[in-house]
Design a protein around this motif. Structure first.
Motif, PDB file in Angstrom:
ATOM      1  N   ARG A  15       0.803  -1.141  -0.036  1.00 48.74           N
ATOM      2  CA  ARG A  15      -0.172   0.157   0.037  1.00 48.74           C
ATOM      3  C   ARG A  15       0.824   1.334  -0.026  1.00 48.74           C
ATOM      4  O   ARG A  15       1.965   1.364   0.645  1.00 48.74           O
ATOM      5  N   LEU A  16       0.527   2.131  -0.889  1.00 50.09           N
ATOM      6  CA  LEU A  16       1.094   3.461  -0.741  1.00 50.09           C
ATOM      7  C   LEU A  16       0.244   4.732  -0.510  1.00 50.09           C
ATOM      8  O   LEU A  16      -1.091   4.710  -1.037  1.00 50.09           O
ATOM      9  N   SER A  17       0.766   5.579   0.497  1.00 54.44           N
ATOM     10  CA  SER A  17      -0.206   6.733   0.846  1.00 54.44           C
ATOM     11  C   SER A  17       0.750   7.823   0.800  1.00 54.44           C
ATOM     12  O   SER A  17       1.903   7.711   0.993  1.00 54.44           O
ATOM     13  N   GLY A  18      -0.036   8.932   0.870  1.00 56.25           N
ATOM     14  CA  GLY A  18       0.754  10.313   1.008  1.00 56.25           C
ATOM     15  C   GLY A  18       0.795  10.736  -0.271  1.00 56.25           C
ATOM     16  O   GLY A  18       0.113  10.557  -1.189  1.00 56.25           O
ATOM     17  N   ALA A  24       6.580   7.774  -5.170  1.00 54.70           N
ATOM     18  CA  ALA A  24       7.858   7.507  -6.127  1.00 54.70           C
ATOM     19  C   ALA A  24       8.945   6.796  -5.212  1.00 54.70           C
ATOM     20  O   ALA A  24       9.619   5.919  -5.640  1.00 54.70           O
ATOM     21  N   VAL A  25       9.163   7.741  -3.997  1.00 59.85           N
ATOM     22  CA  VAL A  25      10.418   7.572  -3.222  1.00 59.85           C
ATOM     23  C   VAL A  25      10.425   6.012  -2.713  1.00 59.85           C
ATOM     24  O   VAL A  25      11.365   5.179  -2.622  1.00 59.85           O
ATOM     25  N   GLU A  26       9.218   5.552  -2.114  1.00 57.40           N
ATOM     26  CA  GLU A  26       9.192   4.377  -1.466  1.00 57.40           C
ATOM     27  C   GLU A  26       9.329   3.212  -2.425  1.00 57.40           C
ATOM     28  O   GLU A  26       9.773   2.213  -2.127  1.00 57.40           O
ATOM     29  N   VAL A  27       8.867   3.222  -3.699  1.00 56.99           N
ATOM     30  CA  VAL A  27       8.906   2.204  -4.695  1.00 56.99           C
ATOM     31  C   VAL A  27      10.500   2.192  -5.018  1.00 56.99           C
ATOM     32  O   VAL A  27      11.069   1.124  -5.317  1.00 56.99           O
ATOM     33  N   ALA A  28      11.236   3.213  -5.227  1.00 53.78           N
ATOM     34  CA  ALA A  28      12.520   3.168  -5.522  1.00 53.78           C
ATOM     35  C   ALA A  28      13.377   2.648  -4.521  1.00 53.78           C
ATOM     36  O   ALA A  28      14.334   1.873  -4.857  1.00 53.78           O
ATOM     37  N   ARG A  29      13.024   2.977  -3.260  1.00 49.29           N
ATOM     38  CA  ARG A  29      13.945   2.421  -2.082  1.00 49.29           C
ATOM     39  C   ARG A  29      13.666   0.774  -2.246  1.00 49.29           C
ATOM     40  O   ARG A  29      14.614   0.101  -2.029  1.00 49.29           O
ATOM     41  N   HIS A  30      12.318   0.366  -2.645  1.00 51.78           N
ATOM     42  CA  HIS A  30      12.151  -1.219  -2.706  1.00 51.78           C
ATOM     43  C   HIS A  30      13.265  -1.910  -3.576  1.00 51.78           C
ATOM     44  O   HIS A  30      13.751  -2.882  -3.435  1.00 51.78           O
ATOM     45  N   HIS A  31      13.468  -1.005  -4.734  1.00 51.02           N
ATOM     46  CA  HIS A  31      14.383  -1.516  -5.538  1.00 51.02           C
ATOM     47  C   HIS A  31      15.875  -1.081  -5.541  1.00 51.02           C
ATOM     48  O   HIS A  31      16.773  -1.290  -6.483  1.00 51.02           O
ATOM     49  N   GLY A  32      16.331  -0.792  -4.166  1.00 54.60           N
ATOM     50  CA  GLY A  32      17.518  -0.641  -3.833  1.00 54.60           C
ATOM     51  C   GLY A  32      18.282   0.696  -4.198  1.00 54.60           C
ATOM     52  O   GLY A  32      19.500   0.763  -4.158  1.00 54.60           O
ATOM     53  N   ILE A  33      17.413   1.591  -4.630  1.00 51.81           N
ATOM     54  CA  ILE A  33      18.050   2.961  -5.102  1.00 51.81           C
ATOM     55  C   ILE A  33      17.785   3.688  -3.635  1.00 51.81           C
ATOM     56  O   ILE A  33      17.003   3.998  -2.970  1.00 51.81           O
ATOM     57  N   ASP A  34      19.258   4.294  -3.104  1.00 51.27           N
ATOM     58  CA  ASP A  34      19.523   4.923  -1.997  1.00 51.27           C
ATOM     59  C   ASP A  34      19.926   6.389  -2.075  1.00 51.27           C
ATOM     60  O   ASP A  34      19.865   7.022  -1.031  1.00 51.27           O
ATOM     61  N   MET A 178       3.502  18.654 -11.977  1.00 55.72           N
ATOM     62  CA  MET A 178       3.847  19.355 -10.650  1.00 55.72           C
ATOM     63  C   MET A 178       2.476  18.833  -9.630  1.00 55.72           C
ATOM     64  O   MET A 178       2.769  18.493  -8.390  1.00 55.72           O
ATOM     65  N   ASP A 179       1.320  19.044 -10.183  1.00 59.97           N
ATOM     66  CA  ASP A 179       0.118  19.021  -9.212  1.00 59.97           C
ATOM     67  C   ASP A 179      -0.059  17.453  -8.939  1.00 59.97           C
ATOM     68  O   ASP A 179      -0.541  17.156  -7.617  1.00 59.97           O
ATOM     69  N   ARG A 180       0.434  16.461  -9.694  1.00 60.63           N
ATOM     70  CA  ARG A 180      -0.238  15.217  -9.401  1.00 60.63           C
ATOM     71  C   ARG A 180       1.163  14.657  -8.290  1.00 60.63           C
ATOM     72  O   ARG A 180       0.781  13.976  -7.576  1.00 60.63           O
ATOM     73  N   LEU A 181       2.264  15.287  -8.254  1.00 60.40           N
ATOM     74  CA  LEU A 181       3.272  15.131  -7.328  1.00 60.40           C
ATOM     75  C   LEU A 181       2.830  15.608  -5.961  1.00 60.40           C
ATOM     76  O   LEU A 181       3.303  15.119  -4.989  1.00 60.40           O
ATOM     77  N   TYR A 182       2.295  16.552  -5.990  1.00 67.09           N
ATOM     78  CA  TYR A 182       1.959  17.417  -4.613  1.00 67.09           C
ATOM     79  C   TYR A 182       0.430  16.672  -4.007  1.00 67.09           C
ATOM     80  O   TYR A 182       0.256  16.534  -2.965  1.00 67.09           O
ATOM     81  N   ASP A 183      -0.376  16.303  -5.031  1.00 67.08           N
ATOM     82  CA  ASP A 183      -1.484  15.641  -4.681  1.00 67.08           C
ATOM     83  C   ASP A 183      -1.332  14.469  -3.639  1.00 67.08           C
ATOM     84  O   ASP A 183      -0.253  13.699  -3.865  1.00 67.08           O
ATOM     85  N   GLN A 184      -2.220  14.397  -2.832  1.00 65.11           N
ATOM     86  CA  GLN A 184      -2.351  13.002  -2.121  1.00 65.11           C
ATOM     87  C   GLN A 184      -3.138  11.852  -2.761  1.00 65.11           C
ATOM     88  O   GLN A 184      -4.292  12.062  -3.243  1.00 65.11           O
ATOM     89  N   ALA A 185      -2.946  10.742  -2.295  1.00 62.88           N
ATOM     90  CA  ALA A 185      -3.689   9.505  -2.866  1.00 62.88           C
ATOM     91  C   ALA A 185      -3.202   8.196  -2.058  1.00 62.88           C
ATOM     92  O   ALA A 185      -2.174   8.201  -1.326  1.00 62.88           O
ATOM     93  N   GLU A 186      -4.141   7.208  -2.060  1.00 59.51           N
ATOM     94  CA  GLU A 186      -3.772   6.297  -1.530  1.00 59.51           C
ATOM     95  C   GLU A 186      -3.882   4.962  -2.573  1.00 59.51           C
ATOM     96  O   GLU A 186      -4.867   5.081  -3.434  1.00 59.51           O
ATOM     97  N   THR A 187      -3.089   4.126  -2.738  1.00 55.57           N
ATOM     98  CA  THR A 187      -3.099   2.905  -3.596  1.00 55.57           C
ATOM     99  C   THR A 187      -2.563   1.856  -3.263  1.00 55.57           C
ATOM    100  O   THR A 187      -1.672   1.644  -2.456  1.00 55.57           O
ATOM    101  N   GLU A 188      -2.946   0.589  -3.910  1.00 59.03           N
ATOM    102  CA  GLU A 188      -2.303  -0.863  -3.733  1.00 59.03           C
ATOM    103  C   GLU A 188      -1.751  -1.193  -4.695  1.00 59.03           C
ATOM    104  O   GLU A 188      -2.486  -1.444  -6.175  1.00 59.03           O
TER     105      GLU A 188
END
Length: 559
Positions: A15-18, A24-34, A178-188
């Motif tokens: 689940r992704l929220s915020g 984007a950052v949470e998924v990138a971290r999952h793939h080892g991007i630090d 830009m607005d899609r980056l700032y917007d809040q959402a939850e998704t699975e």
């Protein structure tokens, strides 16, 4: 280091929220991007927020020019075999990044570039930096697209990373309003995706092995994808089992360590010119390999070519090889080595090429120790080779001066040589230096640049200083554009636009930005200056005045 670090996570599931940046950052971290390489821009602030809040989860490394951010991320891809991440603002941030993306595409380097974009909600109203950016990247990226929903940002990042890391590796551009980056959402995200079967076709492997077993004068060529596809150890084992001469290029350098008896780089002309079969693994048949036109020297007939690539689209299409194999390079090499039995003639051929390489190396002694003033460029490498550790990372950014490095510097392990690759874009030095210092924190990092190349990126010494990344820079300062001056003289009997100011104090630029440096004009002072640089613990420039008359000898202007 024999292969890139193995890290191959499945697609992101969870689940992704915020806001969109945190997705984007949470998924990138999952793939080892630090690490996120960037230059600050308001269009992408949510990505920064996602990296540092609620707790820092990703390092932010800010640079002075977007090209440096992209080259740093590409350098991470080259050094680790996994995509690095660059984030740039909209408009000029993206256009400044295009050369880095093109370099990654030509080199097969995994890279993620995320670009800011003017907001969807007011698109078409003449917004600041309003530009449809994916069409600019289409020809140089594996994929370039825009995400128009906040809920889709995480899935798009997941797809981008897997696309960049999948064979044949390369850059991916993700464009986020830009607005899609700032917007809040939850998704699975469900994370369901099948891994592609990359097993090479047995019949193709058998045909390559048959040709190799019949050859009397075979040569192996190992290129960058041998390293990036994790096949470096297998390649070394296969070469030693087959016992035939090997030539390396790009990041294939070091697969056979410098000094290995099968390494034929110093007898390249004889090996490729007289071969009857050349097995090219993990590199295109481009200008660096004479477009695959081997043989023909000293009356020898044209050589047959076997092309082994990591994916079908990488197999040459400008000629028809005698055999073509594609897929997992470790499996392909293992299969060919197991099935091939080199002839007795091939063994005597190996001895002939080994002797030629040994003789060529011995003939270098005088020029590597040259006492000429102005300094002969080769003398620099004679001194540097005595100082380099076996795990040193060597970076080349330049034309003439770096050509000498390619001739005289042989890495001891793969993954320790970085250059701009076949696209030949200058300005990679600072980005690659940043990447090397992060990826190999305990190794020496030395960046070799011509004085022409220095003009493209030297301001980013400030980045090295601010982020405490010590790197040794060696500038071969001959006051000319060496790759252009001599050919123009040859063609026209004169040259224009080929002069730079002699002995420009690039070392003082580095010192003004907080590093260290010195000018060297006496060949006897090269070694002490290099030792001071490695001992300094800061970004340090050894600016060496070299002889503009000593240009690298070339048969054509294309190599």
């Amino acid at each position: 280091m024999s292969t890139p670090e193995v890290f191959d996570p499945p697609p992101f599931a969870g689940r992704l929220s915020g806001h969109g940046g945190s997705h984007a950052v949470e998924v990138a971290r999952h793939h080892g991007i630090d690490t996120m390489f960037t230059l600050s821009g308001g269009h992408v602030f949510p990505l920064y927020d996602g990296a540092v809040n609620p707790d820092p989860t990703m390092r932010l490394l800010d640079v002075r020019h977007e090209q440096t951010a992209v080259f740093a991320a590409e350098g991470i891809g080259k050094l680790t075999g996994r995509a690095g991440l660059a984030v740039v603002t909209a408009g000029p941030g993206v256009t400044n990044a295009v050369s880095g993306v093109a370099t990654a595409r030509f080199s097969g380097s995994p890279l993620i570039l995320v670009g800011g974009r003017a907001p969807d909600s007011r698109w078409g109203q003449g917004l600041l930096q309003e530009l449809d950016q994916p069409p600019l990247l289409d020809s140089v990226a594996k994929r370039a697209w825009t995400v128009h929903a906040t809920e889709g940002i995480g899935a798009a990042m997941d797809e981008a990373v897997r696309t960049a890391n999948g064979a044949h590796r390369g850059p991916v551009f993700l464009d986020v309003p830009m607005d899609r980056l700032y917007d809040q959402a939850e998704t699975e995200l469900k994370g369901a995706a099948e891994r592609a079967d990359r097993s090479p076709e047995p019949g193709r492997v058998a045909e390559a092995a048959r040709l190799l077993g019949e050859a009397e004068r075979p040569v192996l060529v190992f290129g960058s994808d041998v390293w990036l596809d994790g096949a470096a150890r297998t390649a070394l084992e296969a070469a030693e089992e087959l016992g035939i001469p090997v030539i390396t290029n790009g990041q294939g350098r070091g697969v056979l360590p410098g000094g290995h008896p099968l390494l034929a780089n110093r007898a390249r002309g004889a090996a490729l010119g007289r071969a009857d079969l050349v097995v090219v693994v993990g590199t295109p048949l481009d200008f660096r390999l004479g477009h695959g036109l081997f043989g023909g020297k000293d009356g020898a007939p044209p050589a047959k070519v076997v092309h082994v690539a990591d994916s079908a689209e990488q197999v040459t299409d400008h000629m028809t090889p005698a055999a073509a194999v594609w897929g997992d390079l470790s499996a392909a090499l293992r299969g060919i080595a197991d099935a091939a039995a080199p002839t007795a003639s091939a063994r005597s051929w190996r001895q002939e090429i080994t002797e030629a390489a040994t003789a060529a190396a011995a003939s270098d002694a005088d020029v590597l120790a040259s006492g000429d003033t102005p300094v002969h460029p080769a003398r620099i490498y004679g001194e540097l080779n005595r100082i380099l550790d076996d795990d040193a990372v060597v970076i080349g950014d330049g034309g003439d001066f770096v050509s000498y490095a390619g001739k005289y510097v042989e890495p001891k392990h793969p993954g320790q040589w970085l250059d701009p690759g076949p696209f030949g874009c200058l300005g990679t030095a600072m980005g690659y230096s940043i990447a090397a210092r992060l990826a190999r924190p305990s190794s020496q990092v030395v960046t070799l640049m011509g004085d022409g190349a220095a003009g493209f990126s030297l301001m980013d010494v400030d980045t090295l200083v601010r982020h405490r990344l010590p790197v040794v820079m060696v500038c071969g300062n001959n006051g000319i554009w060496g790759l252009e001056k001599a050919p123009m003289q040859m063609l026209y009997g004169y040259d224009v636009a080929a002069e730079l100011a002699p002995q420009t104090r690039y070392d003082e630029v580095v010192r003004a930005l907080g590093g260290g440096g010195e000018l060297v004009t006496d060949p006897g002072q090269i070694a002490p200056a290099l030792r001071r640089a490695f001992d300094s613990g800061v970004p340090y420039m050894v600016n060496i005045a070299t002889d503009p008359e000593n240009v690298y000898p070339r048969k054509t202007m294309g190599v």
